[in-house]
Design a protein around this motif. Structure first.
Motif, PDB file in Angstrom:
ATOM      1  N   LYS A  41       0.834  -1.198   0.000  1.00 12.29           N
ATOM      2  CA  LYS A  41       0.000   0.000   0.000  1.00 12.29           C
ATOM      3  C   LYS A  41       0.871   1.251   0.000  1.00 12.29           C
ATOM      4  CE  LYS A  41      -2.359   1.705   3.682  1.00 12.29           C
ATOM      5  NZ  LYS A  41      -3.356   1.642   4.764  1.00 12.29           N
ATOM      6  N   ASN A  42       1.937   1.207   0.801  1.00 13.46           N
ATOM      7  CA  ASN A  42       2.749   2.399   0.996  1.00 13.46           C
ATOM      8  C   ASN A  42       4.144   2.001   1.463  1.00 13.46           C
ATOM      9  OD1 ASN A  42       3.112   5.178   1.063  1.00 13.46           O
ATOM     10  ND2 ASN A  42       2.511   5.326   3.211  1.00 13.46           N
ATOM     11  N   ILE A  43       5.137   2.813   1.113  1.00  9.54           N
ATOM     12  CA  ILE A  43       6.499   2.630   1.610  1.00  9.54           C
ATOM     13  C   ILE A  43       6.974   3.981   2.116  1.00  9.54           C
ATOM     14  CG2 ILE A  43       8.874   1.972   1.074  1.00  9.54           C
ATOM     15  CD1 ILE A  43       7.784   0.214  -1.198  1.00  9.54           C
ATOM     16  N   GLU A  44       7.394   4.008   3.380  1.00 10.30           N
ATOM     17  CA  GLU A  44       7.832   5.244   4.032  1.00 10.30           C
ATOM     18  C   GLU A  44       9.253   5.094   4.559  1.00 10.30           C
ATOM     19  OE1 GLU A  44       6.124   8.137   4.497  1.00 10.30           O
ATOM     20  OE2 GLU A  44       4.363   7.380   3.432  1.00 10.30           O
ATOM     21  N   PRO A  45      10.043   6.165   4.533  1.00  9.96           N
ATOM     22  CA  PRO A  45      11.395   6.100   5.118  1.00  9.96           C
ATOM     23  C   PRO A  45      11.344   5.767   6.607  1.00  9.96           C
ATOM     24  CG  PRO A  45      11.101   8.117   3.844  1.00  9.96           C
ATOM     25  CD  PRO A  45       9.750   7.469   3.956  1.00  9.96           C
ATOM     26  N   TYR A  46      12.348   5.006   7.048  1.00  9.80           N
ATOM     27  CA  TYR A  46      12.473   4.629   8.453  1.00  9.80           C
ATOM     28  C   TYR A  46      13.970   4.583   8.741  1.00  9.80           C
ATOM     29  CZ  TYR A  46      11.977   1.819  12.715  1.00  9.80           C
ATOM     30  OH  TYR A  46      12.023   1.348  13.992  1.00  9.80           O
ATOM     31  N   GLY A  47      14.525   5.699   9.106  1.00  7.88           N
ATOM     32  CA  GLY A  47      15.964   5.756   9.304  1.00  7.88           C
ATOM     33  C   GLY A  47      16.677   6.057   7.995  1.00  7.88           C
ATOM     34  N   TRP A  49      18.808   3.950   6.027  1.00 10.36           N
ATOM     35  CA  TRP A  49      18.937   2.922   5.000  1.00 10.36           C
ATOM     36  C   TRP A  49      17.778   1.938   4.972  1.00 10.36           C
ATOM     37  CZ3 TRP A  49      22.446   4.632   1.922  1.00 10.36           C
ATOM     38  CH2 TRP A  49      23.536   5.321   2.425  1.00 10.36           C
ATOM     39  N   THR A  50      16.710   2.250   5.664  1.00  2.45           N
ATOM     40  CA  THR A  50      15.595   1.319   5.785  1.00  2.45           C
ATOM     41  C   THR A  50      14.272   2.043   5.543  1.00  2.45           C
ATOM     42  OG1 THR A  50      16.875   0.122   7.447  1.00  2.45           O
ATOM     43  CG2 THR A  50      14.558  -0.418   7.310  1.00  2.45           C
ATOM     44  N   TYR A  51      13.296   1.290   5.065  1.00  4.44           N
ATOM     45  CA  TYR A  51      11.951   1.797   4.846  1.00  4.44           C
ATOM     46  C   TYR A  51      10.965   0.847   5.515  1.00  4.44           C
ATOM     47  CZ  TYR A  51      14.060   4.677   1.214  1.00  4.44           C
ATOM     48  OH  TYR A  51      14.848   5.576   0.538  1.00  4.44           O
ATOM     49  N   VAL A  52       9.753   1.354   5.757  1.00  2.84           N
ATOM     50  CA  VAL A  52       8.673   0.532   6.310  1.00  2.84           C
ATOM     51  C   VAL A  52       7.609   0.372   5.226  1.00  2.84           C
ATOM     52  CG1 VAL A  52       6.849   0.371   8.036  1.00  2.84           C
ATOM     53  CG2 VAL A  52       9.072   1.281   8.669  1.00  2.84           C
ATOM     54  N   ASP A  61       3.333  -4.350   9.447  1.00  7.93           N
ATOM     55  CA  ASP A  61       4.310  -3.683   8.603  1.00  7.93           C
ATOM     56  C   ASP A  61       5.503  -4.603   8.394  1.00  7.93           C
ATOM     57  OD1 ASP A  61       2.796  -1.336   8.569  1.00  7.93           O
ATOM     58  OD2 ASP A  61       3.763  -0.574  10.371  1.00  7.93           O
ATOM     59  N   ALA A  62       6.298  -4.293   7.387  1.00  2.00           N
ATOM     60  CA  ALA A  62       7.541  -5.024   7.132  1.00  2.00           C
ATOM     61  C   ALA A  62       8.628  -4.007   6.832  1.00  2.00           C
ATOM     62  CB  ALA A  62       7.374  -5.973   5.953  1.00  2.00           C
ATOM     63  N   LEU A  63       9.854  -4.410   7.032  1.00  2.00           N
ATOM     64  CA  LEU A  63      10.984  -3.552   6.699  1.00  2.00           C
ATOM     65  C   LEU A  63      11.486  -3.881   5.300  1.00  2.00           C
ATOM     66  CD1 LEU A  63      12.982  -3.630  10.046  1.00  2.00           C
ATOM     67  CD2 LEU A  63      11.384  -1.889   9.238  1.00  2.00           C
ATOM     68  N   ILE A  64      12.064  -2.882   4.663  1.00  2.00           N
ATOM     69  CA  ILE A  64      12.683  -3.081   3.366  1.00  2.00           C
ATOM     70  C   ILE A  64      13.975  -2.258   3.335  1.00  2.00           C
ATOM     71  CG2 ILE A  64      11.296  -1.258   2.292  1.00  2.00           C
ATOM     72  CD1 ILE A  64      11.353  -2.929  -0.293  1.00  2.00           C
ATOM     73  N   THR A  65      15.027  -2.861   2.822  1.00  2.00           N
ATOM     74  CA  THR A  65      16.307  -2.158   2.737  1.00  2.00           C
ATOM     75  C   THR A  65      16.253  -1.141   1.608  1.00  2.00           C
ATOM     76  OG1 THR A  65      17.273  -3.731   1.186  1.00  2.00           O
ATOM     77  CG2 THR A  65      17.564  -4.201   3.557  1.00  2.00           C
ATOM     78  N   ALA A  66      17.161  -0.196   1.629  1.00  2.00           N
ATOM     79  CA  ALA A  66      17.231   0.813   0.571  1.00  2.00           C
ATOM     80  C   ALA A  66      17.480   0.161  -0.787  1.00  2.00           C
ATOM     81  CB  ALA A  66      18.318   1.835   0.898  1.00  2.00           C
ATOM     82  N   ALA A  67      18.325  -0.853  -0.843  1.00  2.00           N
ATOM     83  CA  ALA A  67      18.611  -1.539  -2.109  1.00  2.00           C
ATOM     84  C   ALA A  67      17.373  -2.236  -2.654  1.00  2.00           C
ATOM     85  CB  ALA A  67      19.746  -2.548  -1.919  1.00  2.00           C
ATOM     86  N   LYS A  68      16.615  -2.890  -1.807  1.00  2.00           N
ATOM     87  CA  LYS A  68      15.388  -3.565  -2.244  1.00  2.00           C
ATOM     88  C   LYS A  68      14.309  -2.560  -2.629  1.00  2.00           C
ATOM     89  CE  LYS A  68      16.777  -7.773  -1.874  1.00  2.00           C
ATOM     90  NZ  LYS A  68      16.748  -8.751  -2.948  1.00  2.00           N
ATOM     91  N   PHE A  69      14.287  -1.409  -1.957  1.00  2.00           N
ATOM     92  CA  PHE A  69      13.366  -0.343  -2.327  1.00  2.00           C
ATOM     93  C   PHE A  69      13.663   0.129  -3.750  1.00  2.00           C
ATOM     94  CE2 PHE A  69      12.386   4.307  -2.251  1.00  2.00           C
ATOM     95  CZ  PHE A  69      11.010   4.185  -2.282  1.00  2.00           C
TER      96      PHE A  69
END
Length: 77
Positions: A41-47, A49-52, A61-69
């Motif tokens: 639905k949505n991806i938001e910055p979290y720190g 190098w990480t997104y939520v 929620d799940a985490l996603i790395t900057a590279a995977k984003f």
């Protein structure tokens, strides 16, 4: 594992599960997360190098790395 209607516990490793899933539909977004990309639905910055990732029908929620984003952005552009 979480679905829109239930949750499940398994003794399989996340790597074992990943092998069984369609790589066009599922993405290893982080060392602890496999996500169904069609349910994002949505991806938001979290720190730095990480997104939520939040999902359409699940209140988890799940985490996603900057590279995977960046990989997801390329898939949808």
């Amino acid at each position: 594992m979480y679905t829109d209607q239930d949750s499940f516990t398994t003794s399989l490793s996340i790597s074992d599960i990943e092998i069984k899933l369609d790589p066009e539909q599922f993405l290893r977004s982080h060392k602890s997360y496999l996500i169904n990309i069609s349910q994002i639905k949505n991806i938001e910055p979290y720190g730095k190098w990480t997104y939520v990732v939040s999902f359409k029908d699940i209140r988890k929620d799940a985490l996603i790395t900057a590279a995977k984003f960046e990989e997801i952005k390329k898939r949808f552009s």
